[in-house]
Design a protein around this motif. Structure first.
Motif, PDB file in Angstrom:
ATOM      1  N   MET A 185       3.686   8.554   2.040  1.00  0.00           N
ATOM      2  CA  MET A 185       4.095   9.811   1.440  1.00  0.00           C
ATOM      3  C   MET A 185       3.824  10.900   2.464  1.00  0.00           C
ATOM      4  N   ASP A 186       4.883  11.470   3.004  1.00  0.00           N
ATOM      5  CA  ASP A 186       4.867  12.594   3.929  1.00  0.00           C
ATOM      6  C   ASP A 186       4.476  12.265   5.366  1.00  0.00           C
ATOM      7  N   VAL A 236       8.224   8.605   1.493  1.00  0.00           N
ATOM      8  CA  VAL A 236       8.611   9.421   0.350  1.00  0.00           C
ATOM      9  C   VAL A 236       8.002  10.796   0.582  1.00  0.00           C
ATOM     10  N   SER A 237       8.791  11.824   0.429  1.00  0.00           N
ATOM     11  CA  SER A 237       8.288  13.158   0.703  1.00  0.00           C
ATOM     12  C   SER A 237       8.442  14.056  -0.508  1.00  0.00           C
ATOM     13  N   ALA A 238       7.435  14.864  -0.717  1.00  0.00           N
ATOM     14  CA  ALA A 238       7.501  15.879  -1.763  1.00  0.00           C
ATOM     15  C   ALA A 238       8.030  17.161  -1.140  1.00  0.00           C
ATOM     16  N   ILE A 251       0.866  -1.177   0.000  1.00  0.00           N
ATOM     17  CA  ILE A 251       0.000   0.000   0.000  1.00  0.00           C
ATOM     18  C   ILE A 251       0.903   1.227   0.000  1.00  0.00           C
ATOM     19  N   VAL A 252       0.654   2.141  -0.942  1.00  0.00           N
ATOM     20  CA  VAL A 252       1.310   3.443  -0.966  1.00  0.00           C
ATOM     21  C   VAL A 252       0.231   4.445  -0.581  1.00  0.00           C
ATOM     22  N   SER A 253       0.490   5.233   0.467  1.00  0.00           N
ATOM     23  CA  SER A 253      -0.572   6.063   1.007  1.00  0.00           C
ATOM     24  C   SER A 253      -0.037   7.354   1.609  1.00  0.00           C
ATOM     25  N   ILE A 254      -0.924   8.356   1.655  1.00  0.00           N
ATOM     26  CA  ILE A 254      -0.657   9.605   2.375  1.00  0.00           C
ATOM     27  C   ILE A 254      -1.691   9.673   3.495  1.00  0.00           C
TER      28      ILE A 254
END
Length: 174
Positions: free
Chosen positions: A30-31, A47-49, A3-6
């Motif tokens: 993400m973040d 992973v962060s933007a 699962i890739v999730s924010i």
């Protein structure tokens, strides 16, 4: 199995993600990492933007399109969400460097109807400030709401900037 999730709320969502881990699911965030999660044990990676940079960039684009002067409104995420808060703070800090640009209205939208709430907020801004030159929206879905508000007000000259330019916004502003 992955699962890739924010997570929008790192506390409220922790239990749900913990259950996924217990079922053997690998998590990439993400973040926002859920509270008390350990890298390598509870999740694979975060992973962060550059959300602060996104806010700076959208402010610089707004200033450029306005010729460094004018009145603007801001539509931000009303929740204390790290990602969107960074965008909002960066936009405000950057636009403050342009003394002839004045923020005359700000409205936080709580969701879940971000486009609808942004449309209402933008319509209110355009009614209250008929000489408004631009509106900044915190991400693409709120910007999708700003565009019909501008059209309803016959404002084809309104400068709209946002972060996370989604497909619908990209097509609408091409």
């Amino acid at each position: 199995s992955i699962i890739v999730s924010i997570p929008t709320d790192p506390v409220a969502t922790a239990d749900a993600y913990r259950k996924a881990v217990q079922q053997g699911v690998k998590l990439v965030f993400m973040d926002n990492v859920p509270q008390d999660f350990k890298p390598g044990t509870d999740y694979v990676s975060v992973v962060s933007a550059d959300n602060y940079g996104d806010g700076v960039t959208s402010a610089l684009l707004m200033a450029e399109k306005l010729g460094s002067k004018g009145k603007i409104g801001l539509i931000y995420h009303a929740s204390d969400f790290f990602v969107t808060k960074q965008r909002y703070e960066a936009f405000k800090a950057t636009i403050a460097k342009f003394p002839e640009i004045q923020i005359v209205s700000e409205k936080g939208i709580p969701g879940p109807d971000f486009a609808g709430q942004a449309e209402t907020a933008a319509s209110d801004m355009l009614t209250q400030f008929p000489d408004l030159n631009g509106i900044w929206a915190v991400w693409d879905v709120p910007a999708e709401g700003v565009m019909p508000a501008a059209r309803s007000s016959s404002r084809s000259d309104l400068v709209i900037t946002t972060c996370d330019l989604g497909l619908n916004v990209a097509i609408a502003i091409k």
